[in-house]
Scaffold this active site. Structure first.
Site, PDB file in Angstrom:
ATOM      1  N   ASP A   1      14.141  -1.106   0.703  1.00  0.00           N
ATOM      2  CA  ASP A   1      14.885  -1.318   1.952  1.00  0.00           C
ATOM      3  C   ASP A   1      15.799  -2.529   1.752  1.00  0.00           C
ATOM      4  OD1 ASP A   1      15.728  -1.423   4.571  1.00  0.00           O
ATOM      5  OD2 ASP A   1      13.763  -1.520   5.472  1.00  0.00           O
TER       6      ASP A   1
ATOM      7  N   LYS B   1       0.819  -1.202   0.000  1.00  0.00           N
ATOM      8  CA  LYS B   1       0.000   0.000   0.000  1.00  0.00           C
ATOM      9  C   LYS B   1       0.859   1.261   0.000  1.00  0.00           C
ATOM     10  CE  LYS B   1      -2.539  -1.867   3.584  1.00  0.00           C
ATOM     11  NZ  LYS B   1      -3.430  -1.751   4.775  1.00  0.00           N
ATOM     12  N   GLY B   2       2.103   1.121   0.421  1.00  0.00           N
ATOM     13  CA  GLY B   2       2.921   2.290   0.738  1.00  0.00           C
ATOM     14  C   GLY B   2       3.065   3.327  -0.355  1.00  0.00           C
TER      15      GLY B   2
ATOM     16  N   GLU C   1       7.644   2.651  -6.295  1.00  0.00           N
ATOM     17  CA  GLU C   1       7.754   2.198  -4.893  1.00  0.00           C
ATOM     18  C   GLU C   1       7.970   3.399  -3.980  1.00  0.00           C
ATOM     19  OE1 GLU C   1       7.367   0.035  -2.784  1.00  0.00           O
ATOM     20  OE2 GLU C   1       8.011  -1.973  -3.338  1.00  0.00           O
ATOM     21  N   ASP C   2       7.455   3.302  -2.774  1.00  0.00           N
ATOM     22  CA  ASP C   2       7.762   4.340  -1.787  1.00  0.00           C
ATOM     23  C   ASP C   2       9.189   4.175  -1.274  1.00  0.00           C
ATOM     24  OD1 ASP C   2       6.774   1.936  -0.805  1.00  0.00           O
ATOM     25  OD2 ASP C   2       6.092   2.785   1.079  1.00  0.00           O
TER      26      ASP C   2
ATOM     27  N   ASP D   1       4.169   3.111   6.847  1.00  0.00           N
ATOM     28  CA  ASP D   1       3.444   2.908   8.101  1.00  0.00           C
ATOM     29  C   ASP D   1       4.276   2.207   9.161  1.00  0.00           C
ATOM     30  OD1 ASP D   1       3.484   0.272   6.856  1.00  0.00           O
ATOM     31  OD2 ASP D   1       1.983  -0.314   8.340  1.00  0.00           O
TER      32      ASP D   1
ATOM     33  N   LYS E   1      16.853   3.243   0.727  1.00  0.00           N
ATOM     34  CA  LYS E   1      17.414   3.077   2.080  1.00  0.00           C
ATOM     35  C   LYS E   1      18.345   1.869   2.079  1.00  0.00           C
ATOM     36  CE  LYS E   1      15.009   2.088   6.120  1.00  0.00           C
ATOM     37  NZ  LYS E   1      15.811   1.218   6.965  1.00  0.00           N
TER      38      LYS E   1
ATOM     39  N   ARG F   1       0.645   6.682   7.890  1.00  0.00           N
ATOM     40  CA  ARG F   1       0.737   6.771   6.425  1.00  0.00           C
ATOM     41  C   ARG F   1       0.346   8.155   5.917  1.00  0.00           C
ATOM     42  NH1 ARG F   1       1.432   1.526   4.193  1.00  0.00           N
ATOM     43  NH2 ARG F   1       0.309  -0.135   5.259  1.00  0.00           N
TER      44      ARG F   1
ATOM     45  N   PHE G   1      13.948   3.588  11.108  1.00  0.00           N
ATOM     46  CA  PHE G   1      12.609   3.086  10.789  1.00  0.00           C
ATOM     47  C   PHE G   1      11.767   4.274  10.359  1.00  0.00           C
ATOM     48  CE2 PHE G   1       8.402   1.485  11.078  1.00  0.00           C
ATOM     49  CZ  PHE G   1       8.519   0.126  10.795  1.00  0.00           C
TER      50      PHE G   1
HETATM   51  C1  PRP Z   1       7.130  -1.801   2.267  1.00  0.00           C
HETATM   52  C2  PRP Z   1       7.353  -0.844   1.114  1.00  0.00           C
HETATM   53  C3  PRP Z   1       8.009  -1.700   0.056  1.00  0.00           C
HETATM   54  C4  PRP Z   1       8.765  -2.726   0.883  1.00  0.00           C
HETATM   55  C5  PRP Z   1      10.222  -2.389   0.912  1.00  0.00           C
HETATM   56  O1  PRP Z   1       5.951  -2.522   2.052  1.00  0.00           O
HETATM   57  O2  PRP Z   1       6.155  -0.283   0.641  1.00  0.00           O
HETATM   58  O3  PRP Z   1       7.080  -2.343  -0.767  1.00  0.00           O
HETATM   59  O4  PRP Z   1       8.243  -2.670   2.225  1.00  0.00           O
HETATM   60  O5  PRP Z   1      10.912  -3.249   1.749  1.00  0.00           O
HETATM   61  P1  PRP Z   1      12.023  -4.256   1.259  1.00  0.00           P
HETATM   62  O6  PRP Z   1      12.905  -3.518   0.282  1.00  0.00           O
HETATM   63  O7  PRP Z   1      12.756  -4.614   2.526  1.00  0.00           O
HETATM   64  O8  PRP Z   1      11.381  -5.443   0.639  1.00  0.00           O
HETATM   65  P2  PRP Z   1       5.246  -3.398   3.212  1.00  0.00           P
HETATM   66  O9  PRP Z   1       5.586  -4.850   2.994  1.00  0.00           O
HETATM   67  O10 PRP Z   1       5.565  -2.825   4.555  1.00  0.00           O
HETATM   68  O11 PRP Z   1       3.722  -3.226   2.884  1.00  0.00           O
HETATM   69  P3  PRP Z   1       2.871  -1.838   2.804  1.00  0.00           P
HETATM   70  O12 PRP Z   1       3.409  -1.063   1.610  1.00  0.00           O
HETATM   71  O13 PRP Z   1       1.474  -2.301   2.587  1.00  0.00           O
HETATM   72  O14 PRP Z   1       3.060  -1.078   4.088  1.00  0.00           O
END
Ligand code: PRP
Length: 176
Positions: free
Chosen positions: A104, A44-45, A100-101, A160, A132, A166, A153
């Site tokens: 990580d 969702k991010g 993507e937001d 979120d 990041k 969010r 974080f």
């Molecule tokens: C978050 C973010 C990316 C992902 C990045 O999504 O939106 O999609 O994590 O992390 P990574 O590089 O370590 O894989 P999340 O799984 O938290 O779901 P959300 O977007 O619904 O909050």
């Protein structure tokens, strides 16, 4: 992990995010002059970033979303991200930009890029507001990156913690 009593420390203001978006959208507009790319936001991010980025582009685009989740209600990546909602638009033979937001560990986006590759797009690029790097586990190329942030974080602007924060207009670090 409880972060109920954590403080929010500003990392990127709404204005700084706008500047990044303007820079990214200028580059995308230049690269896709005679094309009509499909922007695929990762739920969702990315919903806020995609909304702002798409409105900043002076070109026709199509928009859809893919669902992926690796964190659930935890701060630590499960290491096994899954597609939770499939793309609705046919992307075969089309120019696709994944939005993507945050990247990580890179595990979620790597899985998504591999998945979309199997759908046969003409081209596939990646755009992320935040790069990041402290926990990166995969070698991933970000074609359009907003800001590099080393650690922490992060919440806000789509990101979120336990589904909270969010809707904050900027990006913040949760600090004890
Ligand atoms: C978050 C973010 C990316 C992902 C990045 O999504 O939106 O999609 O994590 O992390 P990574 O590089 O370590 O894989 P999340 O799984 O938290 O779901 P959300 O977007 O619904 O909050």
């Amino acid at each position: 992990m409880s972060k109920q009593n954590y403080k929010l420390e500003i990392v990127l203001s709404g204005q700084e995010i706008d500047q990044s978006i303007n820079r990214i959208s200028a580059k995308i507009s230049e690269d896709y002059k005679n094309a009509k790319p499909i922007l695929i936001g990762v739920l969702k991010g990315a919903f806020i970033f995609l909304a702002d980025l798409s409105r900043s582009l002076d070109m026709p685009v199509e928009i859809d979303f893919i669902g992926a989740s690796s964190y659930g209600d935890k701060a630590q990546s499960s290491g096994k991200p899954k597609v939770t909602k499939e793309i609705g638009i046919n992307v075969s033979g089309q120019d696709v930009i994944v939005v993507e937001d945050i990247i990580d560990t890179g595990l979620t986006t790597s899985m998504i890029m591999r998945h979309i590759e199997t759908l046969g797009p003409k081209s596939l690029k990646l755009c992320a507001l935040i790069d990041k790097r402290e926990r990166r586990q995969t070698d991933i190329k970000i074609d359009y990156a907003g800001n590099i942030i080393q650690e922490g974080f992060l919440v806000g602007y789509g990101l979120d913690f336990n589904e909270k924060y969010r809707n904050l207009p900027g990006i913040y670090k949760l600090e004890p």
